[in-house]
Every structure is written in structure tokens, then in C-alpha cells.
Design a protein around this motif. Structure first.
Motif, PDB file in Angstrom:
ATOM      1  N   LYS A 150      -5.487   2.813  -5.735  1.00 28.51           N
ATOM      2  CA  LYS A 150      -4.838   2.487  -4.454  1.00 28.51           C
ATOM      3  C   LYS A 150      -5.931   2.185  -3.434  1.00 28.51           C
ATOM      4  CE  LYS A 150      -1.120   4.707  -2.906  1.00 28.51           C
ATOM      5  NZ  LYS A 150      -0.415   5.871  -2.352  1.00 28.51           N
ATOM      6  N   ILE A 151      -5.830   1.031  -2.797  1.00 31.11           N
ATOM      7  CA  ILE A 151      -6.856   0.596  -1.840  1.00 31.11           C
ATOM      8  C   ILE A 151      -6.193   0.585  -0.461  1.00 31.11           C
ATOM      9  CG2 ILE A 151      -8.421  -1.318  -1.261  1.00 31.11           C
ATOM     10  CD1 ILE A 151      -7.961  -2.103  -4.343  1.00 31.11           C
ATOM     11  N   LYS A 152      -6.583   1.540   0.375  1.00 34.47           N
ATOM     12  CA  LYS A 152      -5.900   1.709   1.671  1.00 34.47           C
ATOM     13  C   LYS A 152      -6.779   1.202   2.803  1.00 34.47           C
ATOM     14  CE  LYS A 152      -3.442   5.640   2.560  1.00 34.47           C
ATOM     15  NZ  LYS A 152      -3.230   7.100   2.468  1.00 34.47           N
ATOM     16  N   SER A 153      -6.208   0.353   3.606  1.00 31.15           N
ATOM     17  CA  SER A 153      -6.994  -0.140   4.728  1.00 31.15           C
ATOM     18  C   SER A 153      -6.057  -0.739   5.768  1.00 31.15           C
ATOM     19  CB  SER A 153      -7.979  -1.206   4.242  1.00 31.15           C
ATOM     20  OG  SER A 153      -8.684  -1.707   5.335  1.00 31.15           O
ATOM     21  N   ALA A 154      -5.504   0.117   6.601  1.00 31.91           N
ATOM     22  CA  ALA A 154      -4.483  -0.307   7.558  1.00 31.91           C
ATOM     23  C   ALA A 154      -4.955  -1.502   8.383  1.00 31.91           C
ATOM     24  CB  ALA A 154      -4.151   0.856   8.477  1.00 31.91           C
ATOM     25  N   ARG A 155      -6.210  -1.482   8.749  1.00 33.53           N
ATOM     26  CA  ARG A 155      -6.712  -2.513   9.651  1.00 33.53           C
ATOM     27  C   ARG A 155      -6.993  -3.830   8.895  1.00 33.53           C
ATOM     28  NH1 ARG A 155     -11.548  -3.780  11.368  1.00 33.53           N
ATOM     29  NH2 ARG A 155     -12.472  -2.211  10.031  1.00 33.53           N
ATOM     30  N   MET A 156      -7.624  -3.655   7.706  1.00 35.07           N
ATOM     31  CA  MET A 156      -8.125  -4.844   7.007  1.00 35.07           C
ATOM     32  C   MET A 156      -7.051  -5.608   6.226  1.00 35.07           C
ATOM     33  SD  MET A 156     -11.575  -4.757   7.253  1.00 35.07           S
ATOM     34  CE  MET A 156     -12.233  -5.470   5.767  1.00 35.07           C
ATOM     35  N   LEU A 157      -6.036  -4.868   5.741  1.00 32.78           N
ATOM     36  CA  LEU A 157      -5.138  -5.470   4.770  1.00 32.78           C
ATOM     37  C   LEU A 157      -4.469  -6.741   5.290  1.00 32.78           C
ATOM     38  CD1 LEU A 157      -4.516  -4.545   1.878  1.00 32.78           C
ATOM     39  CD2 LEU A 157      -2.305  -3.794   2.699  1.00 32.78           C
ATOM     40  N   GLN A 158      -4.180  -6.731   6.608  1.00 34.94           N
ATOM     41  CA  GLN A 158      -3.482  -7.900   7.140  1.00 34.94           C
ATOM     42  C   GLN A 158      -4.429  -9.044   7.486  1.00 34.94           C
ATOM     43  OE1 GLN A 158      -1.483  -5.974  10.316  1.00 34.94           O
ATOM     44  NE2 GLN A 158       0.268  -5.386   9.067  1.00 34.94           N
ATOM     45  N   THR A 159      -5.713  -8.770   7.472  1.00 36.38           N
ATOM     46  CA  THR A 159      -6.634  -9.870   7.773  1.00 36.38           C
ATOM     47  C   THR A 159      -6.760 -10.754   6.536  1.00 36.38           C
ATOM     48  OG1 THR A 159      -8.505  -8.573   7.072  1.00 36.38           O
ATOM     49  CG2 THR A 159      -8.042  -8.552   9.425  1.00 36.38           C
ATOM     50  N   HIS A 160      -6.801 -12.064   6.772  1.00 37.29           N
ATOM     51  CA  HIS A 160      -6.879 -12.920   5.593  1.00 37.29           C
ATOM     52  C   HIS A 160      -8.280 -12.805   4.995  1.00 37.29           C
ATOM     53  CE1 HIS A 160      -9.279 -16.271   7.156  1.00 37.29           C
ATOM     54  NE2 HIS A 160      -8.726 -15.959   8.303  1.00 37.29           N
ATOM     55  N   GLY A 161      -8.325 -12.944   3.667  1.00 40.25           N
ATOM     56  CA  GLY A 161      -9.621 -12.804   2.993  1.00 40.25           C
ATOM     57  C   GLY A 161      -9.849 -11.415   2.419  1.00 40.25           C
ATOM     58  N   PHE A 162      -9.028 -10.419   2.845  1.00 37.65           N
ATOM     59  CA  PHE A 162      -9.262  -9.057   2.345  1.00 37.65           C
ATOM     60  C   PHE A 162      -8.957  -8.958   0.839  1.00 37.65           C
ATOM     61  CE2 PHE A 162      -7.858  -4.698   1.384  1.00 37.65           C
ATOM     62  CZ  PHE A 162      -9.022  -4.020   1.697  1.00 37.65           C
ATOM     63  N   LEU A 163      -7.772  -9.471   0.475  1.00 36.91           N
ATOM     64  CA  LEU A 163      -7.409  -9.403  -0.954  1.00 36.91           C
ATOM     65  C   LEU A 163      -8.385 -10.208  -1.810  1.00 36.91           C
ATOM     66  CD1 LEU A 163      -3.513  -9.533  -1.033  1.00 36.91           C
ATOM     67  CD2 LEU A 163      -4.997  -7.644  -1.667  1.00 36.91           C
ATOM     68  N   LYS A 164      -8.869 -11.311  -1.258  1.00 36.46           N
ATOM     69  CA  LYS A 164      -9.842 -12.130  -1.989  1.00 36.46           C
ATOM     70  C   LYS A 164     -11.073 -11.289  -2.314  1.00 36.46           C
ATOM     71  CE  LYS A 164     -12.367 -16.478  -1.672  1.00 36.46           C
ATOM     72  NZ  LYS A 164     -13.612 -16.480  -0.938  1.00 36.46           N
ATOM     73  N   LYS A 165     -11.507 -10.518  -1.318  1.00 41.69           N
ATOM     74  CA  LYS A 165     -12.688  -9.670  -1.514  1.00 41.69           C
ATOM     75  C   LYS A 165     -12.429  -8.639  -2.610  1.00 41.69           C
ATOM     76  CE  LYS A 165     -14.820  -9.254   2.779  1.00 41.69           C
ATOM     77  NZ  LYS A 165     -14.756  -8.529   4.028  1.00 41.69           N
ATOM     78  N   VAL A 166     -11.223  -8.060  -2.565  1.00 43.27           N
ATOM     79  CA  VAL A 166     -10.857  -7.066  -3.579  1.00 43.27           C
ATOM     80  C   VAL A 166     -10.905  -7.704  -4.975  1.00 43.27           C
ATOM     81  CG1 VAL A 166      -8.937  -5.680  -4.485  1.00 43.27           C
ATOM     82  CG2 VAL A 166      -9.457  -5.647  -2.034  1.00 43.27           C
ATOM     83  N   VAL A 198      -2.849  -1.596  -0.982  1.00 40.66           N
ATOM     84  CA  VAL A 198      -2.534  -2.364  -2.191  1.00 40.66           C
ATOM     85  C   VAL A 198      -2.858  -1.461  -3.385  1.00 40.66           C
ATOM     86  CG1 VAL A 198      -4.750  -3.568  -1.922  1.00 40.66           C
ATOM     87  CG2 VAL A 198      -3.140  -4.425  -3.553  1.00 40.66           C
ATOM     88  N   SER A 199      -1.924  -1.407  -4.343  1.00 45.34           N
ATOM     89  CA  SER A 199      -2.142  -0.616  -5.553  1.00 45.34           C
ATOM     90  C   SER A 199      -2.252  -1.568  -6.711  1.00 45.34           C
ATOM     91  CB  SER A 199      -0.954   0.303  -5.812  1.00 45.34           C
ATOM     92  OG  SER A 199      -1.108   1.499  -5.126  1.00 45.34           O
ATOM     93  N   LEU A 200      -3.202  -1.328  -7.580  1.00 49.04           N
ATOM     94  CA  LEU A 200      -3.290  -2.170  -8.772  1.00 49.04           C
ATOM     95  C   LEU A 200      -3.714  -1.341  -9.970  1.00 49.04           C
ATOM     96  CD1 LEU A 200      -6.523  -2.625  -8.846  1.00 49.04           C
ATOM     97  CD2 LEU A 200      -6.020  -4.425  -7.237  1.00 49.04           C
ATOM     98  N   THR A 201      -3.518  -1.913 -11.152  1.00 53.60           N
ATOM     99  CA  THR A 201      -3.873  -1.165 -12.371  1.00 53.60           C
ATOM    100  C   THR A 201      -4.821  -1.983 -13.242  1.00 53.60           C
ATOM    101  OG1 THR A 201      -2.134  -2.032 -13.821  1.00 53.60           O
ATOM    102  CG2 THR A 201      -1.549  -0.155 -12.423  1.00 53.60           C
ATOM    103  N   ILE A 202      -5.666  -1.234 -13.967  1.00 54.56           N
ATOM    104  CA  ILE A 202      -6.540  -1.866 -14.964  1.00 54.56           C
ATOM    105  C   ILE A 202      -6.448  -1.044 -16.257  1.00 54.56           C
ATOM    106  CG2 ILE A 202      -8.158  -2.832 -13.285  1.00 54.56           C
ATOM    107  CD1 ILE A 202     -10.036  -0.467 -13.884  1.00 54.56           C
ATOM    108  N   ASP A 203      -6.702  -1.685 -17.402  1.00 57.94           N
ATOM    109  CA  ASP A 203      -6.766  -0.864 -18.620  1.00 57.94           C
ATOM    110  C   ASP A 203      -8.187  -0.787 -19.161  1.00 57.94           C
ATOM    111  OD1 ASP A 203      -7.036  -3.314 -19.896  1.00 57.94           O
ATOM    112  OD2 ASP A 203      -5.690  -2.783 -21.545  1.00 57.94           O
TER     113      ASP A 203
END
Ligand code: ADP
Ligand code: ASP
Ligand code: MG
Length: 440
Positions: free
Chosen positions: A308-324, A345-350
Motif C-alpha cells: 500500500k503506497i499512501k500519499s495524500a498530497r502526491m497521489l492526485q498530482t499527475h506523474g505520481f503513478l508513473k513514478k511508482v 494506491v494498493s498493488l500486488t506482486i508475486d
């Protein structure tokens, strides 16, 4: 021409090899792909692990024990004395090679060389057995045509050219036997298509020769609607579309390697799953044909890590998910599931081999929470997200703690992330209610 693949259990005993002979010996020209005898690859993995950990004497005794098993099998399989002698010599060469590997320094390349011996043994033995029984069989070494590129994808152009040239060379042969699983990598070192990869070998070959059909022969009567290792009252599914089969294989249905249908779906080559122990059973036909909606099958994939990647401030800025995403890209780690909210944003990896490095980088840009030991439960069916009965899912699972849900990513798949400790009860509940054994 058809391609028939036989898995570990199918070639796991002299009796079963006899069954395989009866199945393939019908007068039609074909390519037969074999796995290692059941248990052998696991045994070889554990020898490689011993070498990695410097456990020399443990590795030596495992090599010796396996050699003895193979000598007994050869004696039971081959009564013809010259073939018996020839195969025993080959088997001894393989085991002396394994013996020398024990004294080498561990590397991934060394491990791949060790793992390849299982399929080399089974195909050599089985081809000799067919020859003893008067069958016109020819061994096609997979390492002469099967290759992956720098991205670990099959090099289809190379494979097609090499394989077809080899087939043309032996116009008299009726049955071609080849190794599943093993291949060369881009630098021509021995490599493999990952565990369970013989299924993938079969469809790669199917695509290369534009086969009439690929058949995967195993120890069960086709793809069941739930995992028979954990769930009671599962049933075989007679037809699956390529899309449905691909989702089930990717999300853990062990009967198929995750990439099995990829090579054949564009050329529309059907894949039939059959039971070596019960050849008349219908099994499962995977083709481009789609059927009615609703949940058709359920699969589960273990060993999942949720981040889980928490970032109240950053998440809505464009480019944040790209960085992730770039961080996961850097470490070549695929993401399976993803959900977003306003603050996280929550994501999974195996594949958690680079988890520490990934987390280090993510921590530079956000707050991170990690949950290990998770499972993805995946419900598959044609247009399942549009099916009127799907609402039942939430009633059925009202007592299960669902960590994430993915609905609509593909219309054929609904995925749930749960703690692995809840997997068996979740699968059983879904089985009982969705397949109408019990009503709500
Ligand atoms: P092979 O050695 O022939 O490749 P595998 O062990 O890889 O065989 O695959 C067959 C096994 O897959 C079955 O014995 C069964 O326990 C397991 N399996 C898991 N999920 C399913 C499913 N949905 N349908 C059928 N078999 C499944
Ligand atoms: N022998 C290999 C394994 O056990 C490949 C296969 O059986 O498909 O993973
Ligand atoms: Mg398998």
C-alpha cells in the motif's frame, strides 16, 4: 500434424510410459513433448540448492540415490540388451556430469544445466523404449531449436526456422520426441521456460509448425472448475475460450503453465487437455469459441505480496503513478492487481526477489505498508463482470476479509486478494455456492 505433451506423472513409471506409447502409436505423424519423470526436477532443484549452500555430501548422496532409481527404471523398461546397455551408458554419463557439477561454484547457469538433465533423461529413455517396441521414433534435441531472447520470450522466428528444417530432414520418422521445459537463452547457455514449462514448449512448437491441435496429457481429466488439491466436489470443464484459459493459468490453475495459450491464440490452434490415465474422458477443449456468461472456474495464486503506497498530497498530482510504476519497471517486477483511492494506491506482486530495493525507493516518495502471505482468488468466465448472478459473490464472502478487489480490469475476471490462511475456506465456499451445490 499434432503436438502432444505428456507431463511428469504420465512418464513417471514404466507402466505409465506404456500408456503413453498406446496413446501416441496410432499411425499419425506427430511431435511428442515430454517432461522429466515426476519428482526428478524437484530432486534436481534440491541438489542445486545444496551446491548453493555448500552441502556437498548431501548433494552427493542425492545424486547417487537418483542414479540408482534410474538404473532400476531402465532395467524395467528395456529388456533388449543392447538398448539397455546404450541407455545405461547415457544415464551414467548424465550422473557423472551431475557429479562434476557438485564441485563447481554455484551460479544460475550451473543450476539451469542441472535442471535440464531430467528432460534429457526421460526423452532418451522413452525414445529407446519406443524403438525397442518397433515404433519409428526419432529424438529431436530441444536445445537445437528451442530458444528464448534477451527478454526471456520465445524467439519464434528462430524456433520456426530451425524446427521446420529439422523436421524436413527426417521425412521417414513417424513420431518425433523432444524435451519440454529446456531451451537456450540469448547467449546460447542452457536455460528453461520456468517450472511447469513443458506446456509452454508444446504450444511454442504448435505455433512454429502451425499444428492442427496441441494436446496436453496429464494426470486429471481436464481443467476443473476449482482447484482439486484444496476443494471437494470440483468438476471438469468441457470447453474454455483462450481468454478464460489464459486468466486461469495466469492466476494459479497449476494444470497449465501461465503462458501456455499465448503462442497459439492468434493462429487459433486449439489446445486439448487430456488424462493419460483415462484417455476416453473428454477433457477440456480450449479454443476461440466462447460460451454463456457466469462464473465458470475459480483459481488461486499464492505467495502474493500487497504493497500500500499512501500519499495524500502526491497521489492526485499527475506523474505520481508513473513514478511508482517506473520503480517496479526498474526491477523488472510485474504488478498483478492494482486499486486506487484518494489517498493511497494498493498493488500486488508475486515476484518478491527485489522487494527490499523496491520498498527502499518507494519510501523516498510515500508511506508504505506491506502485507505478505496473501493469495489472489480469481473468478473466471465469459463476460463474468456483466453476469446477473455475480452479486451473490458479496453475500457468499460476507465473512471473509477481502484486502483488495479487482472488478472490470477484464470482463472475464474478478480477482480478490485475501490472506493465504483464508484461501481454502474461501475456495470451498465459492465452490459450494457459485456452482449451486448449496443455495444461499
Ligand atoms: P503435469 O506433470 O502433467 O504437467 P501438473 O501437476 O503440472 O501435471 O498439473 C496437473 C495438476 O494440476 C493436477 O493433478 C491438479 O492437482 C492440479 N490442478 C490445480 N488446479 C487445477 C484445475 N483447476 N484443474 C485441474 N487440475 C488442477
Ligand atoms: N520438469 C519441469 C518441472 O517439473 C517442467 C514440467 O514438468 O513441465 O517444472
Ligand atoms: Mg505441469
Amino acid at each position: 500434424m499434432k503436438v502432444l505433451k505428456f507431463g511428469g506423472t504420465s512418464v513417471g513409471s514404466v507402466e505409465n510410459m506404456g500408456n503413453v506409447k498406446s496413446i501416441i502409436n496410432d499411425g499419425d505423424r506427430k511431435i511428442v513433448v515430454l517432461s522429466a519423470m515426476s519428482g526428478t526436477t524437484n530432486h534436481l532443484v534440491s541438489i542445486a540448492q545444496d551446491i548453493k549452500e555448500g552441502e556437498v555430501s548431501s548433494a552427493q548422496s542425492k545424486v547417487k540415490a537418483l542414479h540408482q532409481t534410474y538404473q532400476v527404471t531402465v532395467d524395467n523398461l528395456l529388456q533388449d540388451s543392447s538398448l539397455n546397455h546404450k541407455v545405461k551408458t547415457y544415464v551414467s554419463e548424465v550422473f557423472s556430469l551431475l557429479g562434476t557439477c557438485i564441485n563447481e561454484t554455484y551460479s544460475e547457469q550451473l543450476e539451469n544445466k542441472i535442471l535440464a538433465q531430467g528432460e534429457l533423461l526421460s526423452t532418451y529413455m522413452f525414445t529407446s523404449y519406443l524403438n525397442q517396441e518397433g515404433v519409428n521414433a526419432k529424438l529431436l534435441p530441444a536445445l537445437d531449436f528451442m530458444k528464448i531472447d534477451a527478454n526471456k520470450e520465445p524467439d519464434q522466428g528462430y524456433i520456426r526456422a530451425r524446427l521446420n528444417t529439422m523436421l524436413e530432414e527426417y521425412t521417414n520418422a513417424e513420431i518425433f520426441i523432444t524435451q519440454g521445459f529446456i531451451c537456450l537463452d540469448a547467449a546460447n547457455n542452457i536455460s528453461n521456460l520456468q517450472r511447469g514449462g513443458s506446456d509452454f514448449t508444446a504450444t511454442i512448437i504448435g505455433a512454429a509448425i502451425l499444428a492442427e491441435e496441441v494436446q496436453i496429457w496429464t494426470d486429471i481429466d481436464g481443467m476443473h472448475n476449482n482447484d482439486p488439491r484444496y476443494v471437494e466436489n470440483t468438476n471438469p470443464i468441457s470447453n474454455l475460450s483462450f481468454d478464460e484459459a489464459a486468466e486461469l493459468a495466469y492466476f494459479g490453475a497449476k494444470i497449465l503453465h501461465p503462458q501456455t495459450v499465448t503462442p497459439v491464440r492468434t493462429d487459433n490452434i486449439p489446445v486439448r487437455l487430456k488424462n493419460t490415465m483415462d484417455p476416453p474422458a473428454h477433457g477440456t477443449l480450449i479454443s476461440s469459441k466462447t460460451s454463456e456468461g457466469g462464473v465458470k472456474a475459480i483459481a488461486a495464486k499464492d505467495g502474493i505480496t500487497a504493497i500500500k503506497i499512501k500519499s495524500a498530497r502526491m497521489l492526485q498530482t499527475h506523474g505520481f503513478l508513473k513514478k511508482v510504476f517506473e520503480i517496479f519497471e526498474t526491477y523488472e517486477t510485474p504488478i498483478d492487481m492494482i486499486t486506487t483511492s484518494e489517498v493511497a494506491v494498493s498493488l500486488t506482486i508475486d515476484d518478491d526477489r527485489n522487494l527490499d530495493k523496491i520498498l527502499n525507493e518507494l519510501e523516498q516518495i510515500a508511506k508504505i505498508e506491506v502485507d505478505k502471505n496473501q493469495s489472489i482468488v480469481c473468478l473466471v468466465g465469459h463476460s463474468v463482470v456483466n453476469d446477473a448472478g455475480t452479486y451473490k459473490l458479496f453475500q457468499i464472502l460476507k465473512d471473509v476479509k477481502i484486502r483488495m478487489i479487482s472488478y472490470g480490469g477484464s470482463k472475464n475476471n474478478i480477482s480478490l486478494l485475501i490472506d493465504s490462511n483464508d484461501k481454502i475456506t474461501t475456495l470451498q465456499k465459492l465452490n459450494d455456492y457459485l456452482f449451486e451445490l448449496v443455495t444461499l
